[in-house]
Design a protein around this motif. Structure first.
Motif, PDB file in Angstrom:
ATOM      1  N   UNK A 232      24.420   3.279  15.724  1.00  0.00           N
ATOM      2  CA  UNK A 232      24.014   2.042  16.401  1.00  0.00           C
ATOM      3  C   UNK A 232      22.580   1.666  16.016  1.00  0.00           C
ATOM      4  N   UNK A 233      22.320   0.379  15.947  1.00  0.00           N
ATOM      5  CA  UNK A 233      21.002  -0.116  15.515  1.00  0.00           C
ATOM      6  C   UNK A 233      19.871   0.472  16.353  1.00  0.00           C
ATOM      7  N   UNK A 234      20.112   0.674  17.636  1.00  0.00           N
ATOM      8  CA  UNK A 234      19.041   1.186  18.503  1.00  0.00           C
ATOM      9  C   UNK A 234      18.692   2.647  18.202  1.00  0.00           C
ATOM     10  N   UNK A 235      19.478   3.297  17.348  1.00  0.00           N
ATOM     11  CA  UNK A 235      19.179   4.673  16.961  1.00  0.00           C
ATOM     12  C   UNK A 235      18.558   4.779  15.567  1.00  0.00           C
ATOM     13  N   UNK A 236      18.441   3.649  14.880  1.00  0.00           N
ATOM     14  CA  UNK A 236      17.876   3.637  13.526  1.00  0.00           C
ATOM     15  C   UNK A 236      16.369   3.451  13.615  1.00  0.00           C
ATOM     16  N   UNK A 237      15.640   4.397  13.052  1.00  0.00           N
ATOM     17  CA  UNK A 237      14.178   4.350  13.045  1.00  0.00           C
ATOM     18  C   UNK A 237      13.705   4.048  11.623  1.00  0.00           C
ATOM     19  N   UNK A 238      12.797   3.089  11.489  1.00  0.00           N
ATOM     20  CA  UNK A 238      12.229   2.734  10.185  1.00  0.00           C
ATOM     21  C   UNK A 238      10.720   2.869  10.283  1.00  0.00           C
ATOM     22  N   UNK A 239      10.150   3.658   9.363  1.00  0.00           N
ATOM     23  CA  UNK A 239       8.704   3.853   9.323  1.00  0.00           C
ATOM     24  C   UNK A 239       8.179   3.236   8.029  1.00  0.00           C
ATOM     25  N   UNK A 240       7.251   2.302   8.159  1.00  0.00           N
ATOM     26  CA  UNK A 240       6.625   1.670   6.998  1.00  0.00           C
ATOM     27  C   UNK A 240       5.253   2.292   6.783  1.00  0.00           C
ATOM     28  N   UNK A 241       5.040   2.829   5.599  1.00  0.00           N
ATOM     29  CA  UNK A 241       3.741   3.372   5.230  1.00  0.00           C
ATOM     30  C   UNK A 241       3.140   2.445   4.183  1.00  0.00           C
ATOM     31  N   UNK A 242       2.151   1.666   4.605  1.00  0.00           N
ATOM     32  CA  UNK A 242       1.512   0.738   3.680  1.00  0.00           C
ATOM     33  C   UNK A 242       0.290   1.405   3.067  1.00  0.00           C
ATOM     34  N   UNK A 243       0.231   1.363   1.744  1.00  0.00           N
ATOM     35  CA  UNK A 243      -0.882   1.958   1.005  1.00  0.00           C
ATOM     36  C   UNK A 243      -1.754   0.856   0.429  1.00  0.00           C
ATOM     37  N   UNK A 244      -3.035   1.082   0.439  1.00  0.00           N
ATOM     38  CA  UNK A 244      -3.951   0.154  -0.213  1.00  0.00           C
ATOM     39  C   UNK A 244      -3.823   0.337  -1.726  1.00  0.00           C
ATOM     40  N   UNK A 245      -3.944  -0.739  -2.498  1.00  0.00           N
ATOM     41  CA  UNK A 245      -3.793  -0.638  -3.948  1.00  0.00           C
ATOM     42  C   UNK A 245      -4.765   0.349  -4.604  1.00  0.00           C
ATOM     43  N   UNK A 246      -5.891   0.624  -3.962  1.00  0.00           N
ATOM     44  CA  UNK A 246      -6.834   1.592  -4.544  1.00  0.00           C
ATOM     45  C   UNK A 246      -6.514   3.024  -4.122  1.00  0.00           C
ATOM     46  N   UNK A 247      -5.350   3.230  -3.521  1.00  0.00           N
ATOM     47  CA  UNK A 247      -4.907   4.567  -3.115  1.00  0.00           C
ATOM     48  C   UNK A 247      -3.558   4.928  -3.736  1.00  0.00           C
ATOM     49  N   UNK A 248      -3.146   4.149  -4.753  1.00  0.00           N
ATOM     50  CA  UNK A 248      -1.868   4.385  -5.412  1.00  0.00           C
ATOM     51  C   UNK A 248      -2.023   4.089  -6.897  1.00  0.00           C
ATOM     52  N   UNK A 249      -1.471   4.970  -7.720  1.00  0.00           N
ATOM     53  CA  UNK A 249      -1.586   4.747  -9.158  1.00  0.00           C
ATOM     54  C   UNK A 249      -0.257   4.975  -9.845  1.00  0.00           C
ATOM     55  N   UNK A 250      -0.122   4.347 -11.002  1.00  0.00           N
ATOM     56  CA  UNK A 250       1.016   4.547 -11.882  1.00  0.00           C
ATOM     57  C   UNK A 250       0.448   4.800 -13.264  1.00  0.00           C
TER      58      UNK A 250
END
Length: 62
Positions: A35-53
């Motif tokens: 059921x939708x009320x049991x679905x948990x979504x966690x968004x982790x937003x990173x600043x562009x100066x904290x992520x590299x490729x």
């Protein structure tokens, strides 16, 4: 209780994030039967100066 973690670069609007979690919740509900009320979504937003490729920070990418 499905738990979904999403890592993404910061910069999206609240409206975009709202629609993202709605769509993710819908997909999890459809494919797991949870059921939708049991679905948990966690968004982790990173600043562009904290992520590299390839050794280049996204804040420095052209």
């Amino acid at each position: 209780m499905p738990l979904v973690h999403i890592d993404l670069l910061a910069g999206r609007s609240e409206d975009q994030l709202k629609h993202l979690v709605e769509d993710i919740t819908s997909a999890v509900t459809k494919n797991t039967g949870a059921p939708a009320e049991h679905v948990h979504v966690i968004l982790n937003e990173m600043q562009p100066n904290r992520y590299s490729v390839g050794g280049v920070l996204k804040s420095d990418a052209k």
